[in-house]
Design a protein around this motif. Structure first.
Motif, PDB file in Angstrom:
ATOM      1  N   ALA A  38       0.969  -1.256  -0.061  1.00 48.00           N
ATOM      2  CA  ALA A  38      -0.150   0.101  -0.003  1.00 48.00           C
ATOM      3  C   ALA A  38       0.854   1.311  -0.159  1.00 48.00           C
ATOM      4  O   ALA A  38       0.570   2.379  -0.812  1.00 48.00           O
ATOM      5  N   HIS A  39       1.823   1.216   0.847  1.00 48.79           N
ATOM      6  CA  HIS A  39       2.782   2.501   0.849  1.00 48.79           C
ATOM      7  C   HIS A  39       3.512   2.631  -0.349  1.00 48.79           C
ATOM      8  O   HIS A  39       3.499   3.701  -0.924  1.00 48.79           O
ATOM      9  N   ILE A  40       4.008   1.405  -1.177  1.00 47.05           N
ATOM     10  CA  ILE A  40       4.665   1.472  -2.531  1.00 47.05           C
ATOM     11  C   ILE A  40       3.841   1.958  -3.584  1.00 47.05           C
ATOM     12  O   ILE A  40       4.028   3.012  -4.253  1.00 47.05           O
ATOM     13  N   LEU A  41       2.230   1.675  -3.584  1.00 46.12           N
ATOM     14  CA  LEU A  41       1.556   2.141  -4.362  1.00 46.12           C
ATOM     15  C   LEU A  41       1.188   3.719  -4.147  1.00 46.12           C
ATOM     16  O   LEU A  41       0.913   4.430  -5.038  1.00 46.12           O
ATOM     17  N   ARG A  42       1.086   4.122  -2.959  1.00 47.76           N
ATOM     18  CA  ARG A  42       0.869   5.534  -2.639  1.00 47.76           C
ATOM     19  C   ARG A  42       1.972   6.171  -3.084  1.00 47.76           C
ATOM     20  O   ARG A  42       1.969   7.419  -3.646  1.00 47.76           O
ATOM     21  N   LYS A  43       3.242   5.914  -2.853  1.00 49.84           N
ATOM     22  CA  LYS A  43       4.336   6.453  -3.071  1.00 49.84           C
ATOM     23  C   LYS A  43       4.492   6.664  -4.562  1.00 49.84           C
ATOM     24  O   LYS A  43       4.694   7.900  -5.253  1.00 49.84           O
ATOM     25  N   ARG A  44       4.273   5.735  -5.486  1.00 46.83           N
ATOM     26  CA  ARG A  44       4.129   5.933  -6.876  1.00 46.83           C
ATOM     27  C   ARG A  44       2.981   6.871  -7.254  1.00 46.83           C
ATOM     28  O   ARG A  44       3.374   7.664  -8.225  1.00 46.83           O
ATOM     29  N   SER A  45       2.025   6.887  -6.713  1.00 47.95           N
ATOM     30  CA  SER A  45       0.756   7.777  -7.078  1.00 47.95           C
ATOM     31  C   SER A  45       1.214   9.199  -6.850  1.00 47.95           C
ATOM     32  O   SER A  45       1.037   9.984  -7.685  1.00 47.95           O
ATOM     33  N   THR A  46       1.694   9.466  -5.744  1.00 49.10           N
ATOM     34  CA  THR A  46       2.274  10.901  -5.354  1.00 49.10           C
ATOM     35  C   THR A  46       3.230  11.355  -6.347  1.00 49.10           C
ATOM     36  O   THR A  46       3.283  12.382  -6.724  1.00 49.10           O
ATOM     37  N   ARG A  47       4.294  10.509  -6.707  1.00 48.88           N
ATOM     38  CA  ARG A  47       5.147  10.742  -7.554  1.00 48.88           C
ATOM     39  C   ARG A  47       4.563  11.158  -8.947  1.00 48.88           C
ATOM     40  O   ARG A  47       5.033  12.115  -9.508  1.00 48.88           O
ATOM     41  N   LYS A  48       3.721  10.210  -9.454  1.00 44.23           N
ATOM     42  CA  LYS A  48       2.823  10.600 -10.668  1.00 44.23           C
ATOM     43  C   LYS A  48       2.080  12.013 -10.691  1.00 44.23           C
ATOM     44  O   LYS A  48       2.145  12.727 -11.585  1.00 44.23           O
ATOM     45  N   PHE A  49       1.629  12.194  -9.547  1.00 47.45           N
ATOM     46  CA  PHE A  49       0.865  13.252  -9.214  1.00 47.45           C
ATOM     47  C   PHE A  49       1.456  14.443  -9.382  1.00 47.45           C
ATOM     48  O   PHE A  49       1.156  15.542 -10.117  1.00 47.45           O
ATOM     49  N   VAL A  50       2.717  14.779  -8.589  1.00 44.80           N
ATOM     50  CA  VAL A  50       3.606  15.850  -8.627  1.00 44.80           C
ATOM     51  C   VAL A  50       4.215  15.985  -9.844  1.00 44.80           C
ATOM     52  O   VAL A  50       4.087  17.053 -10.430  1.00 44.80           O
ATOM     53  N   MET A  51       4.503  14.889 -10.725  1.00 42.66           N
ATOM     54  CA  MET A  51       5.332  15.094 -11.963  1.00 42.66           C
ATOM     55  C   MET A  51       4.231  15.620 -12.830  1.00 42.66           C
ATOM     56  O   MET A  51       4.440  16.409 -13.638  1.00 42.66           O
ATOM     57  N   ALA A  52       2.938  15.214 -12.962  1.00 40.59           N
ATOM     58  CA  ALA A  52       1.907  15.593 -13.717  1.00 40.59           C
ATOM     59  C   ALA A  52       1.289  17.028 -13.504  1.00 40.59           C
ATOM     60  O   ALA A  52       1.470  17.825 -14.498  1.00 40.59           O
TER      61      ALA A  52
END
Length: 524
Positions: A38-52
């Motif tokens: 869950a933490h890994i998934l959230r980390k990926r999600s936050t990275r994608k959001f910041v990048m976008a």
């Protein structure tokens, strides 16, 4: 017999206990795996959001880049169609940068009032109005009026995108993400050069209008982007929208505890926990009568913006055809093809900075950039002066122009925007960044509006030798005035400039540094 039964029952109980313990451990392991996943998934999600968010916020910069690139070739046909003089060409090119300072000056207050996000929308709207007027202009006066509108829009856009990205990005990636607007400026310049080349074969009274009119198209993407990106959490805190700021932070930070700590840091920096302290002191008064710490910030932030422009980069971009014509190229098609080579070099070189800025730091790249530019400018000056109109002179001129824009894009080009958006405290950031953008635009305008006149007076070679001397001075400026900010939170950077504060007194933003510290597995 009883002993045997007791022993047997005892062994069964032990076996049952072992089985239960085994299942408990399995359940625990599954829980750990689940939490880690869950933490890994959230980390990926936050990275994608910041990048976008960084990408969409940078789209406005395509408008500036396209205008700069397309005008370099369009003026050849504008001059032919509207029969305007070299002085009018200088005014047409340089006035955009001069008038853009109005947008930059107003941008700070505007972004604090309506938000960073909607300031981007305003910038795009004003620019599109200007681009439409220019494309339909029947004479020089109307063309100039459209250029004024475009300049104001660009003024808003160039100062707000880096501020927005700096406020939404984690410190460990802030340098590379805040460089995105410079990438998109370079991409826009390249598109402008390509547009020049593609439409140059049309009649002179049509081709330049299409070249300028194509600049309206990016507004479609910018409109869509504004429906996706959030408002800056720091801006929301300044406007007292604490709950909304928390929602945005939850999308950009992968740990709930760190969200709370980051929110508290921002509130403290914004002065919401001690509002009376800043209500009695206007932002502009603090900028006009700065403390020693703020004065150092202004010198570093505004100084690097000015040096970025007075080393002559916009003359290289705007007047590439003039430079190559002086070197010996005569055909318009060949001039625009050589200019396209400059655009490709400038665009792809910026990618090097993106990969290195958060690994090597700001100052090492600035040294590489300013030293490299100085060498290339000296080389360009000598090749034009000594080898003009010779095949080797043409090749060397192209090599040194491409080298100059490459070194610019590797360092001072993107880093000046990174520094100016991260070194100022939150209460001053928007206005101070706007002030830096004013210095940049004013310098760009003065240099662009005087290049042809200077070239007539002291030759193109002599003009670039002057730029080489200024570039050498920029090396000294970087050494004396620019701090290293790599990996530091925005609040820590503020402390760096204040000698009255202990260097370790600034609280570290855990959200910004969490990825720097190896985490132990859960359950260890």
């Amino acid at each position: 017999m009883k002993m045997g039964i007791i022993e047997e029952n005892g062994m069964e109980n032990i076996g049952l206990k072992n089985i239960k313990n085994k299942y408990r451990r399995m359940d625990s392991d599954l829980s750990v795996i689940s939490e880690n996943e869950a933490h890994i998934l959230r980390k990926r999600s936050t990275r994608k959001f910041v990048m976008a968010s960084a990408v969409f916020a940078s789209l406005n910069s395509v408008l500036l880049g396209y205008d700069v690139g397309v005008m370099s070739g369009a003026v050849i046909f504008i001059q032919e169609d509207l029969k305007i003089s070299d002085v009018q060409i200088e005014v047409l090119i340089g006035i955009l940068s001069i008038i853009s300072l109005l947008g930059s000056l107003a941008g700070g207050k505007t972004s604090d009032t309506i938000g960073r996000k909607w300031t981007m929308a305003l910038a795009a709207t004003i620019f599109q109005v200007g681009a439409g007027i220019m494309a339909l202009a029947p004479n020089f006066g109307v063309l100039l009026a459209g250029r004024l509108f475009a300049g104001v829009g660009i003024g808003f856009g160039v100062m707000i995108a880096p501020v927005y990205i700096a406020e939404i990005a984690p410190a460990i990636a802030r340098g590379s993400l805040t460089s995105f607007p410079e990438i998109f400026i370079n991409f826009g310049i390249l598109l402008g050069y390509i547009s020049n080349y593609v439409f140059s074969g049309l009649p002179a009274h049509i081709n330049w209008r299409i070249m300028l009119g194509v600049g309206i198209l990016p507004s479609i993407f910018i409109g869509g982007a504004l429906l996706i990106i959030p408002e800056s959490p720091r801006c929301l805190v300044m406007q007292n929208h604490i709950d909304e700021a928390k929602v945005v932070l939850q999308k950009t930070i992968d740990n709930e505890k760190e969200v709370e700590e980051k929110l508290a840091d921002i509130q403290q920096a914004a002065g919401t926990t001690n509002a009376d302290k800043y209500e009695t002191k206007a932002v502009w008064q603090e900028l006009l009568h700065p403390t020693p710490a703020v004065r150092k910030m202004l010198i570093a932030g505004c100084g690097i913006q000015i040096f970025q422009q007075i080393t002559g980069i916009d003359t290289v971009v705007y007047y590439s055809p003039t430079i190559f014509k002086d070197a010996g190229i005569s055909s318009n098609t060949e001039l625009l093809a050589a200019t396209m080579a400059v655009g490709f070099t400038k665009t792809f070189s910026i990618l090097i900075a993106i990969f290195l800025i958060d690994h090597l730091g700001r100052k090492p790249l600035l040294y590489v950039s300013t030293v490299g530019m100085t060498v290339c400018l000296i080389g360009l000056s000598l090749s034009l002066a000594l080898l003009g109109h010779e095949p080797i002179g043409i090749r060397l001129a192209l090599l040194f122009v491409c080298g100059n824009v490459a070194f610019f894009s590797v360092g001072i080009g993107p880093i000046c925007w990174v520094l100016s958006s991260e070194i100022f405290p939150l209460r001053l950031r928007a206005q101070a960044s706007g002030l830096g953008a004013v210095g940049s635009r004013l310098s760009s305008g003065l240099i662009s509006m005087s290049f042809l006149s200077a070239a007539h007076a002291i030759t193109v070679a002599g003009t670039f030798f002057v730029f080489a001397v200024i570039s050498a001075l920029s090396i000294v400026f970087v050494y004396k005035c620019v701090p290293e900010t790599r990996g530091k939170s925005l609040e820590e950077i503020e402390v760096m400039f204040d000698e009255d504060k202990h260097p370790g007194s600034g609280e570290m933003e855990l959200a910004d540094t969490a990825s720097l510290v190896p985490k132990e597995p859960n359950g260890a």
